[in-house]
Design an enzyme around this catalytic site. Structure first.
Site, short mmCIF file in Angstrom:
data_model
loop_
_atom_site.label_atom_id
_atom_site.label_comp_id
_atom_site.label_asym_id
_atom_site.label_seq_id
_atom_site.Cartn_x
_atom_site.Cartn_y
_atom_site.Cartn_z
N ASN A 12 45.49 86.35 74.76
CA ASN A 12 44.50 87.42 74.84
C ASN A 12 43.18 86.86 74.31
O ASN A 12 43.01 86.75 73.10
CB ASN A 12 44.97 88.62 74.02
CG ASN A 12 43.93 89.72 73.96
OD1 ASN A 12 42.94 89.70 74.69
ND2 ASN A 12 44.16 90.69 73.09
N TRP A 13 42.28 86.54 75.22
CA TRP A 13 41.02 85.92 74.80
C TRP A 13 40.02 86.93 74.23
O TRP A 13 38.97 86.54 73.72
CB TRP A 13 40.37 85.17 75.98
CG TRP A 13 41.10 83.91 76.37
CD1 TRP A 13 42.16 83.35 75.74
CD2 TRP A 13 40.79 83.06 77.49
NE1 TRP A 13 42.54 82.19 76.39
CE2 TRP A 13 41.71 81.99 77.47
CE3 TRP A 13 39.83 83.09 78.50
CZ2 TRP A 13 41.70 80.97 78.43
CZ3 TRP A 13 39.82 82.08 79.46
CH2 TRP A 13 40.75 81.03 79.41
N LYS A 14 40.32 88.22 74.41
CA LYS A 14 39.38 89.26 73.93
C LYS A 14 37.99 88.97 74.48
O LYS A 14 37.87 88.47 75.58
CB LYS A 14 39.43 89.33 72.39
CG LYS A 14 40.87 89.46 71.89
CD LYS A 14 41.00 89.78 70.43
CE LYS A 14 42.49 89.86 70.09
NZ LYS A 14 42.72 90.26 68.69
N HIS A 99 46.12 98.02 73.88
CA HIS A 99 45.94 97.04 72.80
C HIS A 99 45.36 97.74 71.57
O HIS A 99 44.58 98.68 71.68
CB HIS A 99 45.02 95.91 73.26
CG HIS A 99 44.90 94.83 72.24
ND1 HIS A 99 43.98 94.88 71.22
CD2 HIS A 99 45.63 93.70 72.05
CE1 HIS A 99 44.13 93.81 70.46
NE2 HIS A 99 45.12 93.07 70.93
N GLU A 101 42.98 97.09 69.66
CA GLU A 101 41.52 97.28 69.63
C GLU A 101 41.07 98.39 70.56
O GLU A 101 40.11 99.10 70.27
CB GLU A 101 40.83 95.94 69.93
CG GLU A 101 40.95 95.00 68.74
CD GLU A 101 41.20 93.55 69.08
OE1 GLU A 101 40.82 93.12 70.18
OE2 GLU A 101 41.79 92.84 68.24
N GLU A 171 52.61 94.65 68.17
CA GLU A 171 51.53 94.01 67.41
C GLU A 171 51.14 94.90 66.24
O GLU A 171 50.36 95.84 66.40
CB GLU A 171 50.31 93.81 68.31
CG GLU A 171 50.56 92.86 69.46
CD GLU A 171 49.25 92.25 69.95
OE1 GLU A 171 49.15 91.02 69.93
OE2 GLU A 171 48.33 92.99 70.30
N GLY A 177 44.45 89.41 63.78
CA GLY A 177 43.19 88.81 63.36
C GLY A 177 43.02 88.74 61.85
O GLY A 177 41.92 88.50 61.36
N SER A 216 48.28 87.30 64.47
CA SER A 216 48.09 86.06 63.71
C SER A 216 49.14 84.99 64.02
O SER A 216 49.58 84.25 63.13
CB SER A 216 48.04 86.35 62.21
OG SER A 216 46.89 87.13 61.90
N GLY A 237 46.00 85.95 70.08
CA GLY A 237 44.55 86.11 70.19
C GLY A 237 43.83 84.83 69.77
O GLY A 237 43.74 83.88 70.53
N GLY A 238 43.36 84.81 68.53
CA GLY A 238 42.52 83.71 68.03
C GLY A 238 43.01 82.31 68.36
O GLY A 238 42.23 81.48 68.84
#
Ligand code: PGA
Length: 252
Positions: A12-14, A99, A101, A171, A177, A216, A237-238
């Site tokens: 997930n590149w956001k 998601h 966010e 999640e 994050g 994470s 993600g990150g």
């Protein structure tokens, strides 16, 4: 132990990696990650970058593509939105729905997650529904209740067949994050709850629904999380923004 034999590794590149950066990412990643038929890799770039990633993976049919969000609406006067039909037309096969966010930054409710799942399925795409509790909910002992509510609400407009073919990600909001990862046992505990609820909905077919863990995940903890009972894949993600680390995670 995996109830699903082919682990799913989803990036997930956001709101990261534009056209130029995505091209550089693919150069780095594809040269380090050779096609494997024992896992499924899905990239979720920005909707504006989907066609770039589609073109850049043309020689790599093993790499699947998805978008991070779609509208609840079919089409029309919804400035700034993207439809499920547009996602399909651009080459996406998967759509993230609900998601953390979307829920917590943009105030998306369960009803919208349900409509989005339905819209996604209508257009032949696969929803990847995300569920997860906040730290306050966990501390109050409400984790199971919260994720079950999100799961049942999100799937409420889907047929048995659509549920059988979808993906679910657990999640925990407190792990996204933050560098604070759930333990493999935390993931297993919640995945068992989700699997049982899915079995209540679609019986034996629940065993084939990939249950991903996210929050994470990095190249250091990915193997242990992936090896956990009832964990069928990872949503990252990150750490998925770095082609070297992402290639390592995909190899774990
Ligand atoms: P993170 O994000 O890996 O950066 O914690 C996971 C996600 O939000 O899907």
């Amino acid at each position: 132990m995996h109830s699903h034999s082919r682990p799913v590794l989803a990036a997930n590149w956001k709101m990261n990696l534009g056209t130029v950066e995505a091209g550089a990412f693919l150069d780095g990643f594809l040269s380090r990650y050779a096609p494997r038929d024992d896992r499924t890799v899905i990239l979720f770039p920005s909707a504006l970058v989907v066609s770039t990633v589609r073109d850049g993976t043309r020689k790599r049919p093993d790499i699947q593509l998805g978008v991070q969000n779609v509208s609840t609406e079919e089409k029309g006067a919804f400035t700034g939105e993207n439809s499920a039909a547009m996602a399909a037309g651009a080459g996406a096969s998967f759509v993230l729905v609900g998601h953390s966010e979307r829920r917590h930054v943009f105030g998306e409710a369960d009803a919208q997650a349900a409509q989005k799942c339905a819209r996604v399925v209508e257009h032949g795409l696969v929803p990847l529904l995300c569920v997860g509790e906040t730290i306050e909910q966990r501390e109050r002992g409400e984790t199971g209740e919260v994720v079950l509510h999100q799961l049942r609400a999100g799937l409420s407009m889907l047929s048995h067949e659509a549920i059988r073919d979808m993906i679910v990600a657990y999640e925990p909001v407190w792990a996204i994050g933050t560098g604070r990862t759930a333990t493999p046992q935390d993931a297993t505990d919640v995945h068992l709850v989700l699997r049982a609820a899915l079995a209540g909905l679609v019986g034996e077919d629940a065993r084939g629904i990939p249950l991903l863990y996210g929050g994470s995940v990095n190249a250091k903890n990915s193997s242990a999380l992936l090896a956990a009972h009832e964990v069928d894949g990872l949503l990252v993600g990150g750490a998925s923004l770095d082609p070297v680390q992402w290639a390592e995670i995909c190899g774990s």
